[in-house]
Each structure stands twice: as C-alpha cells, then as structure tokens.
Design an enzyme around this catalytic site. Structure first.
Site, short mmCIF file in Angstrom:
data_model
loop_
_atom_site.label_atom_id
_atom_site.label_comp_id
_atom_site.label_asym_id
_atom_site.label_seq_id
_atom_site.Cartn_x
_atom_site.Cartn_y
_atom_site.Cartn_z
N HIS A 1 0.77 -1.37 0.03
CA HIS A 1 0.02 0.09 0.06
C HIS A 1 0.96 1.18 -0.12
O HIS A 1 0.35 2.52 0.25
CB HIS A 1 -1.03 -0.17 1.19
CG HIS A 1 -2.20 1.00 1.19
ND1 HIS A 1 -2.25 1.84 2.08
CD2 HIS A 1 -3.25 0.81 0.35
CE1 HIS A 1 -3.25 2.51 1.63
NE2 HIS A 1 -3.98 1.79 0.80
N LYS B 1 2.75 4.28 -1.26
CA LYS B 1 2.69 5.25 -2.33
C LYS B 1 3.96 6.35 -2.30
O LYS B 1 3.91 7.29 -1.54
CB LYS B 1 1.29 6.07 -2.36
CG LYS B 1 0.15 5.27 -2.71
CD LYS B 1 -0.37 4.39 -1.45
CE LYS B 1 -1.45 3.40 -1.80
NZ LYS B 1 -2.81 4.27 -1.85
N ASP C 1 14.82 11.07 -9.78
CA ASP C 1 16.38 11.73 -9.56
C ASP C 1 16.35 11.79 -7.86
O ASP C 1 16.18 10.88 -7.23
CB ASP C 1 16.73 12.76 -10.30
CG ASP C 1 17.00 12.34 -11.91
OD1 ASP C 1 17.16 11.25 -12.01
OD2 ASP C 1 16.83 13.37 -12.68
#
Length: 560
Positions: free
Chosen positions: A220, A222, A227
């Site tokens: 889960h 995110k 870079d």
C-alpha cells in the site's frame, strides 16, 4: 534498546487497556486462522468506559527524549527529536518542500518529472490503472528511456516499479499488461516487482476469489521518485486520482538523501517480491524465499532483515552526515574550527525542517509508524489541536482509546457516504459506505456518552462528483494557530494499515512559518468542504444502515 524506550509509554498504555472489559470475539478470528494466523494480535471490540479519562495520568505531558541531546546542537530545537531514535532524520531547508493541492497538479507534475529524469524513476503504488491517462504516464516513461539510449555510452536511467500482486493482476487487462511492453523493450533498465502478502497461501489462496483476496494484505506504499525529487502521497496511479479523487501530496525537491532512502526501501521490498518477467510470468529473485510457497516464518524474517537494514544503515549515515556537516564547523563555545574566511559562505545552512520516514509492515514485524502515531496521540498536551483525516474511518481500538482518553482537541475529517470510493459499487462492495456510517455512528455515540463533544468533533467531506481519499494528521501545539508537524503518506489509521498492509508515510516537522502556513492552508482547504457531524446527521435517509450490514460489520471490519 532506544526503540524500546520510545515505545514504552504506548506499550504500557496498551497493557493497561487490556484490563478493561472485552466483548465477544468476532468472526474475524476465524478469518485470521484461515489465513494462517494473519496477525498474532487481533483486536477485540471493547466496551469503553470513563476509565479512558484517566489516560492523561498515565504519561508525562512533555515527550521524553530517548537519548541525550547533542552537546553541539541548539538544545530543544524541536520537541520531536525522539523520533530519530527509530528512523533516520533528514534535515532540509523548508524551501525544498512544496504542498500540492489537486489531482491534476499531482498528475502533471509526475509527467514532467518523468520526462526530465536522468538517473532514476521509482514508482511504488497499490496498482497502475488501465485507462488513457495511465497509458500516457507509461508513454512518458518510454520516451524518457528512449532518450536515455541516444547517448554515446550506456544509459544511466533506471526505472523501478513496485505494485501489489493481487491488485495489479486483477482482470485480463491490468497493471502487469500495461507494463509488459516497457519490460520487453527495456529489460536492462526496467524492473517491475509485485508484492504478494505471505498471509495469502495454501487453501486460503485457492478458495478466495479475485478482489476478495485483496482483503488479506496489500502493498500500500505510495512513493513517486524522480532523480532527487520525491512525492509522498496516498494517491494511487489511476485515472480518478489524476482527476476527481481528493488526496494529499507533498513534493520534496533536491533531497538526495531522502531519495536514496526511499529508493533503497522500494528496492528492499522489491527484493522480497515476485519479479515480473517478459512473458508475464513471475519469479522469485535468486536466494529469496517464496512469499506464499516457501516457509512463512523464514520469509518474514528475511524481509524484516532486508527492510531494517535499509532503515538502520540510513540512520547511521544521517548521524554521520549530521556530525560532519554541522559539528565540524563549530568548536566548543561556538568558535568556528576553520580559519578560512570563505568557509562561512560555503557552509550548509542549518535545516529548519526535518523529515522522518515512518514504516509499518506488521507482517514483517515492523511497527514504527504505529509506535510514533500512538506516542503523538498519547503525549499531545492540553490545548493542543490535532486535525486527523482518513478516507476510510475505521480507526484501530488503540487509536480510538487514545483519542477518547487524552487531553488534546480533535477534529476528525472523514468521507460522507457519497464521496466514499465504494459508493455505488456493485454487489457486496456497495454496502461498504453504509458499514463506515455504522462505525462512525458508534464512535460518535461513544464521544457523546463520555461528554467529549466539545473536544472531539467529526466532520464529513462532501463534494459533488468527487471522491475523498485524503489521510494524515496536522498537529497544532497549544497556543499556536499553525501546525508544526504533519503526517502524510499511505496509512489510513485503520486495522488494515496497522496489521495487514505495507505502509509508509513521513512525519514532517518544521519551524518555518511559511511552510507551516502551507500545511495550514492545505488543512483548511480540505475542511472547508465539510460539515459538522451531529446526532441529526444519522437521521438522514442517506445514513440509513440495513440490519444485515450492522450484523456483518463487526465481523469484517478488520478486512477493509
């Protein structure tokens, strides 16, 4: 040892709560056994009582540092330095932090960052959608990889994508089929890892159908990284999250140490995940235990070692960097060590903002986010204000007990049924918004029975043709009109976030008034679209909960 000291207060609190009377075990126990004892500590429903009001007496009002402050640092630079005993502390300038406000801004920023990336693109999400907007994102990656091959030497651009196996494999057209062309064309530069929870195995894996198997546990996290720029969010890579599904997003610019940490974290989880092959099969990396065919204990122990190695090595690096960067420029008494008159201008400015990555991976025995969140709730002083938001209001028993029993004021923002992501869904999923209403009403009733309506307020987010997915926390110290700390990332503060899924968020602590104002405006913009919950709220026809939903919700609430 330090981590144990930091966790001492919340652990003692939980032990005291164990002496409170408990209700009957829920059917979740059966599901837990079927999933090979998915969690060792399942929560039971509790009958809360006025004993909760004794919570402020159980801990000191001022958070305790678990290590003496550095003799060369300004003492008490901020009161949350105890977090660095658990995770690396990244000190940065507040000018490197930007709060985003809309799904469109989030989507356009990601596309722009991908197009200009030269060394790495790292994407960690629950899944990648299959619509035209998601395809456009994949096309941007393809263009960036093509450009990287046009140079004289070998390409330096590497793309690493981490998704959940069950969610990413749902349906014939899915996240895997979206990414296969990239993998087939750029096999040396692209890696796609699919995390499979170790708790979905054996007979359970064979019997539970698609979609329902996602209730057992997910990847889960995110994190979207380009870079040295990092976006932390709760948003997935799907069209609604790019258009009309409200979430939170923060961009950390030019932050190589933070980017390195999250790259290593995603790589670590990727190493213990299944690797997508060019023929759409999956394989385990050489030397790794299979997540659902191998020994579960051995797999979880190996995963724990791999992830904790990333956290501990980053802590060591940051402590060393802190010593070298700041302490080498000052002798005792504040006299510069260097006699070079140009050294002062070359010296890196002291940070006014600190980033703490909080990781929660209960399947692997990692509970850092849980410990820090409970400590923040427990030690919030009288007069402090905590704004907490979640798209799915299903708080753990520990979080609810702390909110009900401690001193701070709370404003909790949650989704109205109409902006719940499951509103209008077909089949059983269509009843999920009603289940959240039932949970909300139970909590509201408890607030009222304890006479806490003035201190704890619920507000429902509502917006026509939108859904609500924002989660996080803003902490305002007593007497302050601006937040000094925010939590932002993937956790929803619910049972799943704490016990089942892999989660990550950051605690951002800042002394900079301009950045505090950014966070305050972000909070205000979300809460402006809400209405206060009262007893009359639950008398509305849209809040009607059918009897079968009331009966089933206590049995399944730990699975959504």
């Amino acid at each position: 040892m330090a981590a144990a000291v930091v966790a001492e207060a919340p652990v003692l609190w939980r032990r005291l709560l164990d002496y409170l009377p408990r209700g009957r075990p829920a059917l979740a126990a059966l599901f837990g056994r079927l999933s090979d004892r998915l969690t060792r500590g399942r929560e039971r429903r509790a009958r809360r009582s006025s004993w909760l009001l004794l919570a402020p007496l159980l801990s000191p009002t001022i958070p305790q540092l678990t290590a003496p402050p550095c003799c060369l640092c300004p003492e008490g630079s901020h009161r949350f330095q105890w977090i660095r005993n658990l995770v690396p502390e990244f000190g940065i300038a507040s000018s490197h932090v930007k709060v985003l406000s809309s799904p469109t801004e989030f989507y356009e920023l990601m596309k722009g960052q991908i197009k200009t990336a030269k060394r790495r693109v790292v994407l960690a999400s629950l899944y990648l959608g299959t619509g035209p907007l998601e395809q456009e994102l994949v096309d941007c990656i393809e263009v960036a990889l093509e450009r990287s091959l046009q140079g004289c030497g070998p390409s330096n651009l590497r793309v690493s994508i981490l998704l959940d196996y069950t969610r990413g494999s749902r349906g014939r057209k899915n996240s895997r089929t979206m990414l296969l062309p990239l993998l087939q064309r750029f096999p040396e530069q692209v890696r796609v890892s699919l995390f499979h929870t170790p708790n979905l195995r054996g007979l359970l894996r064979l019997l539970i159908p698609e979609r329902f198997n996602e209730t057992i546990g997910l990847q889960h996290i995110k994190v979207y990284l380009f870079d040295d720029n990092v976006i932390l969010s709760g948003a997935n890579l799907s069209d609604s999250y790019f258009t009309n599904r409200q979430d939170r997003y923060v961009l950390l610019q030019d932050s190589p140490e933070i980017a390195d940490f999250f790259t290593e974290l995603v790589d670590a989880v990727g190493d213990v995940s299944l690797q997508l092959q060019q023929d759409d099969t999956v394989q385990v990396m050489d030397g790794m235990v299979h997540p659902y065919q191998g020994d579960k204990t051995a797999y979880c122990e190996a995963a724990n070692r791999r992830v904790m190695e990333v956290i501990n090595s980053a802590r060591t690096r940051q402590e060393l960097l802190h010593t070298q960067t700041f302490h080498s420029n000052h002798a005792e008494g504040g006299i510069p060590l260097s006699k070079d008159p140009t050294a002062a201008t070359d010296r890196q400015p002291e940070p006014d903002t600190w980033i703490y990555p909080l990781i929660q991976m209960r399947p692997f025995g990692i509970q850092i986010d849980e410990i820090v969140t409970e400590t923040l709730l427990l030690e919030a002083e009288r007069g402090a204000s905590i704004h907490l938001t979640t798209g799915y209001f299903n708080l753990t028993q520990a979080y609810m007990d702390l909110i009900l029993g401690t001193r701070a004021n709370y404003q909790i923002l949650l989704a109205s049924p109409e902006v719940n992501g499951f509103f209008g869904a077909k089949g059983v999923a269509g009843a999920i918004p009603a289940a959240y209403v039932y949970i909300e009403r139970q909590f509201f009733s408890q607030v009222c029975s304890l006479g806490q309506q003035e201190r704890i307020r619920l507000q429902e987010y509502s917006r026509c043709a939108w859904t609500f997915h924002a989660k996080g926390l803003w902490l305002y110290l007593a007497g302050s009109s601006l937040p000094c700390l925010t939590l932002i990332g993937s956790p929803n503060f619910g049972y799943r976030s704490v016990h089942r899924d892999l989660e990550a968020q950051v605690a951002i602590v800042t002394e900079n008034k301009a950045l505090q104002q950014q966070f305050h405006q972000e909070q205000e913009q979300l809460y402006l679209r809400s209405s206060m919950v009262s007893a009359s709220t639950f008398e509305q026809s849209s809040r009607y909960v059918q009897l079968w939903v009331k009966m089933v919700t206590p049995l399944i609430k730990n699975f959504f």
